[in-house]
Design a protein around this motif. Sequence first.
Motif, PDB file in Angstrom:
ATOM      1  N   SER A  11      33.393  -0.078 -17.913  1.00 40.98           N
ATOM      2  CA  SER A  11      32.985   1.163 -17.258  1.00 40.98           C
ATOM      3  C   SER A  11      34.169   1.958 -16.749  1.00 40.98           C
ATOM      4  CB  SER A  11      32.056   0.864 -16.077  1.00 40.98           C
ATOM      5  OG  SER A  11      32.732   0.078 -15.130  1.00 40.98           O
ATOM      6  N   ILE A  12      35.340   1.334 -16.562  1.00 37.23           N
ATOM      7  CA  ILE A  12      36.466   2.089 -16.034  1.00 37.23           C
ATOM      8  C   ILE A  12      37.679   2.070 -16.930  1.00 37.23           C
ATOM      9  CG2 ILE A  12      35.796   1.718 -13.639  1.00 37.23           C
ATOM     10  CD1 ILE A  12      37.999  -0.405 -13.483  1.00 37.23           C
ATOM     11  N   ALA A  45      31.880   7.586 -18.422  1.00 38.46           N
ATOM     12  CA  ALA A  45      32.710   6.468 -17.974  1.00 38.46           C
ATOM     13  C   ALA A  45      33.879   6.248 -18.921  1.00 38.46           C
ATOM     14  CB  ALA A  45      31.861   5.197 -17.865  1.00 38.46           C
TER      15      ALA A  45
END
Length: 557
Positions: A11-12, A45
């Motif tokens: 997600s990052i 994301a």
Amino acid sequence: MKRKLFILITSIALFTTGCKDELAEVVNKNEPNEAALNSEAGLAAFAKGGVYMSSFGVYYASIDDQLGSRSGKNLGYFTTMVYGLHESMGDVIYVPWGNQSFRYANNPTDFTLDDGSLHLNPIGISQPYELRLRNDRAYGAANTLLMEWTPMYFLNNAMNILLGHVDEATFTGDAATKQATLRAWAYWWKGYAYSRIGSMYIAGVITDEPNQTNGDFVTHEEIIDEALKNFDKAIAELNNISDTGPYGDLLATVIPGYCQQGKGGIPMPDEWIRNINTMKARSLLVNKRVSEMTSSDWSTIAALTDEGIQESDPVFVVKTTEDFNRSVIDPNFGSAAAYTATESGQTFFVSERLIQDFRAGDQRMENNFELLTSPRVNMRGRGLGFGTRYYLVDGGNNLPGVVTYTHTDQYGVDDTYLGGSFEENELMKAEVLIQGGNISGGTAVIDNVRAMQGAGLTAIGSVNKLEALEELRRERRIALLFRGLAFYDLRRLGVVDDKSEGGGRANAVVLSNFTGSTVVNTKAFINYNYMSYFDVPKNELEFNEPKEGSAPVVGPQ
């Protein structure tokens, strides 16, 4: 030959690892795969992680030589190590350490001191020789030529992946606006990546296919052309956006919240276009010698900077935050400036040639620099360039209204610029004016930049063209300090060339100590003799052999 890159998405962050074609993809079922990019949330994301973490934040093992890992979290490689490389080769700081082969990358070939004595580089033949010697996979992360190539091609690939999914993903609300926003994001960062590659390497590869490369190496001029094309594609997407509501909402999730503070923010389409114009101007300006610039070149720069960043425009920055889990860069030491601060324990050091460029009474000097208890001279016996009497004061000396270069213990204060800035745009304007004969107009712009940063200097006044250009040279080094631009200026002014070709810096301040007492030479001559553009890293060439007809991948010998 094409080389597949297999992707792990979180997600990052985005991480890509090169593998041979015959190896099967290993899938961790506990991690999302590219199917996650079929949704708006997944794309947002990925757009964030592909830029801020995988390109500017992460230390990849192949280029992490343990110089910038104070925190143990390995955040901010690009803004510390890559910016540090540019600033050290631009001689506003110096880095004497062996990590990343810095001790060779920013070590001039020879010095001629005030007494006429010649002193050669004591640890190597020359920067080009030593860096080419280490341009080999056997040297691992000590290969300086990998430092910028690796994160910028990761950035380009991440944006290729984003573009490959944006048209097929499912969006809520105004899908067309959100798609245009993400395409603008991708083209902007692709332009940025190509701009930096073309501004530092003799050749490169243009690739728009996700997870693919090719052996068609082109010249750095062609790479810069590709950067400009992508910048223009971003502008076209932004010009098509009329509803800034969903546009702004999406960017607010893509740009980390704490990077939206200070000089950062959510740029509206017209503001973003002005950011792009400044980067286009930079890309053109720094890749041509001043002596080779034509009136047409200056006119192009003028047109771009006239439509470039305004003082109130948000720009692209990274900032510190105390939470390591959210931070793009190290909360304490995530910038080249932070690595230069404090009297003891620095990783980078203030160059005497930077200090001598401050005019007497400049409050930026008074606010940011102090004398060391004792001078450093010829650190570790590695060369006369590795010496200084000064250090950068962490947090400054609290002079009101004066720019402070770094605050390592105050989270979120500093703006670490990824792209252009208002000051950079203004100083390019000043250069255009001076080169075009409007000397007073150009010096007035310089005066305004100085006033904005609290320099406290009197107006430049009546000067000739050469004197005005000297004020500009000094001001670019001081106003744009720690923004990764110093080497570009030394190159385009011809200072990095060998002295036999008219290069070098005269009347330089250099410290020496051969008798037990420090001597401050003020008329020294420095023969930098640096590579103008790096060769293509052999780590690339061993897995991606240039096709017949490719541009040379090694610069002039």
